[in-house]
Every structure is written in structure tokens, then in C-alpha cells.
Motif scaffolding. Sequence first.
Motif, mmCIF file in Angstrom:
data_model
loop_
_atom_site.group_PDB
_atom_site.id
_atom_site.type_symbol
_atom_site.label_atom_id
_atom_site.label_comp_id
_atom_site.label_asym_id
_atom_site.label_seq_id
_atom_site.Cartn_x
_atom_site.Cartn_y
_atom_site.Cartn_z
ATOM 1 N N LYS A 1 2.214 12.393 12.524
ATOM 2 C CA LYS A 1 2.782 12.748 11.231
ATOM 3 C C LYS A 1 2.212 11.906 10.090
ATOM 4 O O LYS A 1 1.764 12.468 9.089
ATOM 5 C CB LYS A 1 4.309 12.625 11.286
ATOM 6 C CG LYS A 1 5.011 13.297 10.125
ATOM 7 C CD LYS A 1 6.480 12.955 10.067
ATOM 8 C CE LYS A 1 6.736 12.044 8.896
ATOM 9 N NZ LYS A 1 8.021 11.417 8.870
ATOM 10 N N PRO A 2 2.188 10.557 10.236
ATOM 11 C CA PRO A 2 1.623 9.758 9.137
ATOM 12 C C PRO A 2 0.165 10.130 8.845
ATOM 13 O O PRO A 2 -0.240 10.160 7.678
ATOM 14 C CB PRO A 2 1.709 8.322 9.653
ATOM 15 C CG PRO A 2 2.768 8.343 10.671
ATOM 16 C CD PRO A 2 2.713 9.695 11.296
ATOM 17 N N THR A 3 -0.618 10.409 9.892
ATOM 18 C CA THR A 3 -2.019 10.769 9.678
ATOM 19 C C THR A 3 -2.118 12.044 8.861
ATOM 20 O O THR A 3 -2.936 12.154 7.956
ATOM 21 C CB THR A 3 -2.723 10.976 11.029
ATOM 22 O OG1 THR A 3 -2.201 10.026 11.945
ATOM 23 C CG2 THR A 3 -4.206 10.799 10.898
ATOM 24 N N ILE B 1 0.283 17.678 2.666
ATOM 25 C CA ILE B 1 1.726 17.525 2.878
ATOM 26 C C ILE B 1 2.372 18.884 3.117
ATOM 27 O O ILE B 1 2.254 19.789 2.288
ATOM 28 C CB ILE B 1 2.374 16.807 1.686
ATOM 29 C CG1 ILE B 1 1.710 15.432 1.531
ATOM 30 C CG2 ILE B 1 3.871 16.654 1.880
ATOM 31 C CD1 ILE B 1 2.068 14.713 0.284
ATOM 32 N N TYR C 1 1.095 0.336 6.702
ATOM 33 C CA TYR C 1 -0.278 -0.023 7.027
ATOM 34 C C TYR C 1 -0.624 -1.444 6.588
ATOM 35 O O TYR C 1 -1.475 -2.079 7.182
ATOM 36 C CB TYR C 1 -1.250 0.972 6.385
ATOM 37 C CG TYR C 1 -1.078 2.360 6.912
ATOM 38 C CD1 TYR C 1 -1.335 2.630 8.254
ATOM 39 C CD2 TYR C 1 -0.649 3.396 6.105
ATOM 40 C CE1 TYR C 1 -1.163 3.899 8.767
ATOM 41 C CE2 TYR C 1 -0.472 4.664 6.609
ATOM 42 C CZ TYR C 1 -0.736 4.921 7.937
ATOM 43 O OH TYR C 1 -0.564 6.163 8.444
ATOM 44 N N TYR D 1 0.807 -1.212 0.000
ATOM 45 C CA TYR D 1 0.000 0.000 0.000
ATOM 46 C C TYR D 1 0.844 1.268 0.000
ATOM 47 O O TYR D 1 1.667 1.477 0.867
ATOM 48 C CB TYR D 1 -0.930 -0.007 1.217
ATOM 49 C CG TYR D 1 -1.790 1.217 1.348
ATOM 50 C CD1 TYR D 1 -2.513 1.700 0.263
ATOM 51 C CD2 TYR D 1 -1.879 1.897 2.555
ATOM 52 C CE1 TYR D 1 -3.299 2.816 0.382
ATOM 53 C CE2 TYR D 1 -2.674 3.021 2.680
ATOM 54 C CZ TYR D 1 -3.378 3.478 1.592
ATOM 55 O OH TYR D 1 -4.158 4.587 1.706
ATOM 56 N N ILE E 1 0.279 5.334 -0.042
ATOM 57 C CA ILE E 1 -0.796 6.291 0.206
ATOM 58 C C ILE E 1 -1.066 7.164 -1.005
ATOM 59 O O ILE E 1 -2.206 7.399 -1.377
ATOM 60 C CB ILE E 1 -0.437 7.160 1.429
ATOM 61 C CG1 ILE E 1 -0.382 6.266 2.670
ATOM 62 C CG2 ILE E 1 -1.469 8.251 1.632
ATOM 63 C CD1 ILE E 1 0.410 6.825 3.798
ATOM 64 N N MET E 2 0.017 7.622 -1.646
ATOM 65 C CA MET E 2 -0.164 8.547 -2.754
ATOM 66 C C MET E 2 -0.863 7.891 -3.940
ATOM 67 O O MET E 2 -1.525 8.539 -4.726
ATOM 68 C CB MET E 2 1.187 9.108 -3.220
ATOM 69 C CG MET E 2 1.904 9.910 -2.174
ATOM 70 S SD MET E 2 0.995 11.381 -1.715
ATOM 71 C CE MET E 2 1.617 12.527 -2.935
ATOM 72 N N LEU F 1 0.149 13.257 6.764
ATOM 73 C CA LEU F 1 0.594 13.015 5.391
ATOM 74 C C LEU F 1 -0.443 12.204 4.622
ATOM 75 O O LEU F 1 -0.719 12.475 3.457
ATOM 76 C CB LEU F 1 1.940 12.284 5.390
ATOM 77 C CG LEU F 1 3.124 13.023 6.020
ATOM 78 C CD1 LEU F 1 4.397 12.240 5.821
ATOM 79 C CD2 LEU F 1 3.286 14.410 5.427
ATOM 80 N N ALA F 2 -1.042 11.218 5.312
ATOM 81 C CA ALA F 2 -2.024 10.360 4.646
ATOM 82 C C ALA F 2 -3.255 11.145 4.219
ATOM 83 O O ALA F 2 -3.929 10.784 3.265
ATOM 84 C CB ALA F 2 -2.419 9.214 5.565
ATOM 85 N N SER G 1 6.993 3.093 10.279
ATOM 86 C CA SER G 1 5.915 4.051 10.257
ATOM 87 C C SER G 1 5.277 3.993 8.877
ATOM 88 O O SER G 1 5.963 3.835 7.866
ATOM 89 C CB SER G 1 6.431 5.451 10.565
ATOM 90 O OG SER G 1 7.352 5.837 9.596
ATOM 91 N N MET G 2 3.961 4.077 8.862
ATOM 92 C CA MET G 2 3.165 4.035 7.639
ATOM 93 C C MET G 2 3.178 2.693 6.943
ATOM 94 O O MET G 2 2.868 2.595 5.770
ATOM 95 C CB MET G 2 3.614 5.116 6.664
ATOM 96 C CG MET G 2 3.019 6.427 7.036
ATOM 97 S SD MET G 2 3.422 7.659 5.853
ATOM 98 C CE MET G 2 4.863 8.351 6.607
ATOM 99 N N PHE H 1 6.119 11.133 -0.592
ATOM 100 C CA PHE H 1 5.701 12.358 0.090
ATOM 101 C C PHE H 1 6.723 13.476 -0.069
ATOM 102 O O PHE H 1 6.402 14.641 -0.005
ATOM 103 C CB PHE H 1 5.516 12.120 1.588
ATOM 104 C CG PHE H 1 4.357 11.247 1.921
ATOM 105 C CD1 PHE H 1 3.125 11.473 1.337
ATOM 106 C CD2 PHE H 1 4.488 10.221 2.843
ATOM 107 C CE1 PHE H 1 2.040 10.676 1.650
ATOM 108 C CE2 PHE H 1 3.409 9.421 3.149
ATOM 109 C CZ PHE H 1 2.181 9.645 2.550
#
Lengths: 318, 536
Positions: free
Chosen positions: B83-85, B92, A282, A59, A61-62, B87-88, A279-280, B112
Motif C-alpha cells: 500500500k505505501p509503495t 492514489i 521512511y 519526510y 511523500i506528497m 501511494l508513494a 507505516s511510511m 493522501f
Amino acid sequence: MDIMSKSKRSSKTVRYKRSLGKSYIDNWQLLVLFLPGLITLILFSYASMFGLLIAFKDYRIMEGVFASPWVGFEHFHTLFGGKDFPRVLRNTLVISISKLIVGFPMPIILALLLNEMRNKLYKSTIQTLSYLPHFFSWVTLGGIMLNVFSYNGPFNSILKMLGMNTSIDFFGNNAWFIVMLLVSSVWSGIGWSSIVYLASLSAVDESLYEAAMIDGAGRWKQTLHISIPTIMPTITTVLILNMGSILNGGFDQIFNMYNATVYEWSDIIDTYVYRQLESMDYSLGTAMGLFKSVVSLILVLSVNKITKKINDSESAVF
Amino acid sequence: MKAKKIIATAMVITMALGIMSSCGKKKTEVSEENGKMVITWLGIPWNSAIDPELSYGKKLIEEKFDVEINMINYDVEVYKQKKPTLLASGEIPDIIYEMDPSDVQTDAKQGFIMEMPYDMIKEKCPDIFAELNEEVPDAWLYSRYDGKNYGIPNIGYTGGYNAVSIWRTDWLRNVGIDKVPETIEEMHDALYKFRHNDPDGNGIKDTYGMSGDITNWATTFTDIFGAYGLLPFNWIEQDGEITYGGKDPKIKEVLSMLSEWYKEEIIDPEFITDDVYNSGMTKFKNGGVGFINNGGNETTVDTENANSTISVMKQINPNAEIECALPITGPDGLQGTFSWGKALHVNAFGKHLEDQPEKLEKILEIFEYISEDQEFAVELRRGKLGEHYEFIDASKEYFGGIKLLPPYDKEGDKYGISIGITGASFFSPITIKQETIEKYATEKYINFYAEYKKSELAKTDAFIKPDVLPSAVKYFESLRLKQLTYVADIIRGNKPVDSYDEFLTIWENEGGKDLEAEAKAMAEEKAAIYKAVGLE
């Protein structure tokens, strides 16, 4: 007789159906009131389900859920393929099952005891104090436990005054550490969980107790034959729902209390995944969540079925 | 009645619409607002107390460069979750403060942040570029992902030193020792007496020599391992080869000594849960132990400072006396502690800036200006002399120290006004430079650094942060935890010293080999970076 009741029922259904459509129109205000809840439910419980796809994707995000590349079961391989997985699964089961065995009856006992109290003020004080820890975070509770039960701490000092020769290393010994986990989870959860039982105890018909008293039943017999049977459906329901969280060993609690010396028996699925989670990341987290949900669903369904068989579907959830 | 009904219906509908609309809301691109360029800055987590309305540094930059800064302040505790929230959600920021190399890698992978070629930094920010190359070229490793550079690292000048130990000198005197121990033997002797000779004179055997800290590998007996030239949890360069420090056969020697100390009751059994920054320090202040390796700084023994270690200890026990010390010296004359080194963090730039070159240029211009004009950099942190602070002793100027004027003395955090100027600067990636720190330093600070802080005693990782390797998250964290378990079990006597070999087998089988291969590649990458930035 059969035919009669059938025809009766069907005619009833038809009438009901007709009135159902009309009742929608008649009570449209209620429906509008119901709408926000429905939308919330659809959005957060059903619409988000398609997000489970990311457990099988890399996954990004972008790029979004659909454009991210498929990776099949790779995340599950990462999850289950590690050498540590059997150990963390074992630990999770040991910790959460012993929590269930020790922790489940405690709130029931507390509720029954509170129910027997005459003095209102005393009762409500005890109640408030018992669910106070529920509102503290595990950082605080863990800190208190570490202080009270530390090697040179107050609890060990009391033991020494009572004549013990050596201190107990509560946080440096695997077995004692699990005891600490059980003690602290009972401490934090007992009051809060007892509320639901107290509520159902308050619904018991007073006349039952009066009748029992006339028949010569003491306090103990009243509890045994009136209080417990009447809250039995609640107990079963709570038990079934608790089965759903059997793979949750309690991340916050363990993470705030464990150290490298007890890691062998206190590393659970959540702490294991936490270490691997960038981190991230997901996808891996979702894969773990999906795995837990599937296991929970199977457990809840099977316990529900067993309850249905034993209890004649009286206290089953569905 | 009817009106009420209508109002109720309207409310319900607005609520429902609100829920629906909040999900589909798209943030507008931040660019021009009342004519000024808006720069969104996901800032340094330690800034979180600053009120953007009051921030002095923000005002200063806004006036000077005719821009508007939109500060996003997250507390350090929640930074990694929030931070991830952010950016998600697609929102940005223009500048993102990245805490770890792995964050840079993730954000670069996720798309990002934009690539920041060395040439662009060299062209737009020559001073920053030169400073990084000169002071800590390894910092470029932090901003590297997939053979490209993704941001500008910053320098933490105070990070390049050893940790300072503290001794209870009144205890030393009470057990008949008149100088602060310097070697391992002297240390052992003192610590043994701290346990067995009742140094606090209360007639109860309630003191230990020292505690420890296994909650974090970076502080795990680092001074004692250092005395044997070891860095057990880091990548080290040995004979031109990169290898894991935990494989050194000498580690068993140190562990066997520590387990001996534990048996002699020198080490507090609570060392498994103590940590040097919190519970371990509290224990030292309360008189539970007589030695701690960490926490010594220029204010430690300052009796005039009400919050210093000595002032706090005097309140508990008026007889308490302490002294700072260099790390202990081993049998071969080695000494040192693990240090995070001078590379601090990374300032990365939002991917969208690729299409907004004028904004990117402006940001780099501000960065470079702050790096060049160090007076301005100091003003960003301290404010103006006479307006925000004044000298304690006017004749000594900065040498005698400064104090903040009201209201900044109490509410300085809100304004972003502080006495300290070390650490990450306001807005600029380049922190205040060493020569500037020294220029504005107090006498106490300079003397303390001269005596107790030596850059040669700072033992750093070959890659500064060992977790810079791509598979670090996958294997390293678990392996280190297992290593710590062996270390703790051996010290506590639960396992024989030779069981440390079991860890070496675990290391080989559970990812250590992959990590070593990556470390070798990283060493080559380092050489490539050096070449790319013009160093040999």
C-alpha cells in the motif's frame, strides 16, 4: 635508469591516451552495450543517495524530499535515545559476531571437503542439498527449527532416548536461543557461501598437487599447503565484505523464531526499529540505514587497511 | 551482418530508453474512460483471490450504477508493504481500505486522504451514519486524526462476542469427569488429570492440560484473566478514569496461579511458541492438549462438514469427542475474553476527490444504497439463488443452509462468491447488518450463537484498539513485549511473582506515563466525537 623508465612510461601514457579516445570510437558498440549497466548504476546507487537527506527531514511523500521540513538529528535521537538502544546494540553485535566466528569457517571447510570428493554424483548431490535451505524463506526455516527443537519435539525425544533426564528448552532460554540462531544460520548459509570457494578451488593448477604428491605430501598436507593458500585471497575478500554487514543480525531469521521469553538477548537493531516504524515512516528507517552504512564503511575500510598491511596489498579489496 | 548490428543497437537503445522513461512516467488521472466513471478501489485484503475479470460483485455494481470499478487487490500478507509503495508512486486510489487507526493517521498526515466531515456522511449516507451511531459509535475513533474525521468506519458484527473454548470430552470421561468444567476449580481439576491420569490411555505421559499463546497479547490467557475481570493489555475505564489494565494488582494473583499450574505440569512448556490459531490448534487436534480457548465456531462439532475440527480429529483418532464451552468462570462469577469489538476498519477517500465532487457523490451514493438494500448486499457476496447457489434442504430454505453450484463450489474465490456473508462486505464500508445475517443464517449458526456467543462476555478496550493512541508505535509495542516477557517468565517460574512490580516501574519510566496522558486526552476526544455526531 629511473629517468629512462619514467620517460618511457610517459610516452606510453600519451600513446595510450591517444589510442583511448580512438578506441572509444572504434568500439562504440561495446560502449552502447555498457550503457544500460552504467545508467542503472548511476540511477540506483548514486542518484538515490540524495535520498539520504530524508534522514534529517520529516519526510512527507506528497511534498517531496526538498519541500519536507528539516528536523536535524531528531530521528537519530529517537533511534539512539531510547532506553533499549544499548541493549539492542549489544545483542546485534553479540549475535552477528558469533555468527561470523561460527559461520564464516563452515563454508570453507565444506568447500575443502567437497573438493576432496572423487564421486561426481555424490559430490553434486551433497552440494545441491547443502544449498537448498538458502532458497527457503525464514518463515519456513524458522517453522522447521521450532518444530524439530521444540520442548517435546523430535530432537529432545532423541536426547531422552539417549538417557537425558530433562528436555532442553531451546526456545525459552537466551543462551540456547542464540545457539539456535547460529545453527540455523549455518544450516541456511553453508552451501550457498561455499560456492565461491569451490569456484576458486577449481582454479588451482593441478600440477601443484602432482608436484606435492611426488614430494610425498598426503591429502592433509596438500590441503594445508596448496588448497588453503591458493584460496586465501578469496577468503580475505569475503571476510572484508562480511564485515560490512556486521550490524545486520538477520531480521527475518530472528523475527520468525523469537518469542517474548528470549527477547532480552535476541532483540536486535532491526527488530527494535521495526516496532517503532509506523507505516511510511521512511525517515526513521533511512536514519537507521545511514547509521548502519557509516559503521559498515568504517569497518570495511579498517579491515581492508589491516589486510593490506599484513598481506602486502595482495588480497585487499581496494 | 550489418542488419544484425543495427538490430542489436536498436535493442540496446530501446532498453536504455525504457529504463529512463519508466522512472519519469507519470500516471494519468483516472476519470473518464469510454464514457463511464472509473472508481479505483484499493479493496479489502481478503478479497485478493477475486479475479477482477470474473468478479460477480464488480459486475453487479457496474451495471447498476453505470460506473467502472478498477479493483486493486493485495493479499493480506503484503497489504501493509504494498500500500505505501502504491501511494508513494502518486497513484492514489479513490477508495482506500485502511486496516488500522494508525494507518488512517499516517495517510491523513501524509495528505493522501481527504477529510470527510460528519455532516457530509450524515447528509449523503444517513443510513450508514445512523447505523454506526447506534451500533458502535466508538468506531468513529478509528477515522479521527487531529480533531477531524477522515473516512467512514465499518462494522464487524461478529466481532462483538467472546471467544469459544473447546474441550476434549472423551478425555474428560476417561479421567472420570462427566460434565464440561465451568469454574476455575473444575478446570484446574480436569487439566491436572489430563496431564497426570493418562487421558488418551496410551500408557505414556505425553499429554498436557492446555498450552497458551504469548505470540499475541490479544490471545494471552485471555479467558483466565477474563475470569478475574482483567484485561491486562488494554485501556480500561475504572471509576470514570481511563487506566492501563496491566496495572491492576489482581494480575499478580492470576500469574501466581498460572505459575502454580505450570509447576504442576498442566501448561505445556511449549506455550511460549504456540499460537492458538496455528500450532496451538494443531496441538489440540493432534491430542497433545485437552483444552483450547479459541477456535470454537458453528462448524466445530459438525461431523457432516469434512473440514470441521471434529472431522479432522476423528481422522487422527476415531474416539475423539469435543464440545464447545463458554469462557471459564472465576471465583467471583466473572467471565469473558478480550474481543476486538464491532468496529472493523476504515474506508478512506483519496485526497484528489476533493476536486471531483461528482465522483465522491457517486461513491457515497453506492455505499448508501448497499447499506439500505441489504438483499443487494447479500447478492454481492453470494450471487443469485438458483444461479450461484441452492438450498441444501428446500423445505427449510436458508435455515437448512445453502450450497454453491458449480463452478462456484470450487472456484467461488475467483468470482468472489462465497457462502459466508459476515465480515467486510464487497465494496461498501457497511458490512451486512446483524438482522440480515440472522435472516440468512442457518439453524446451526443461530443455535451456536444463542448458546456460546454472548455479547456481554466480550471484553473490549476502552478505545476498541489500544494502539489508537498517537504514541502507541513509539512506546506501546516495546512496553507490551516487556510485559509479556514478565508474564511468561513468572509463569515459567524463572522470576518470582513480585517481579511483576519491576514491569510497573518500566511502564512508568519508558513511556507509560505519556501513553496514560494521551489516553486521558483520547477519552476527552471521544466525548467530543460523540457530541459532533449527535450523541450524548
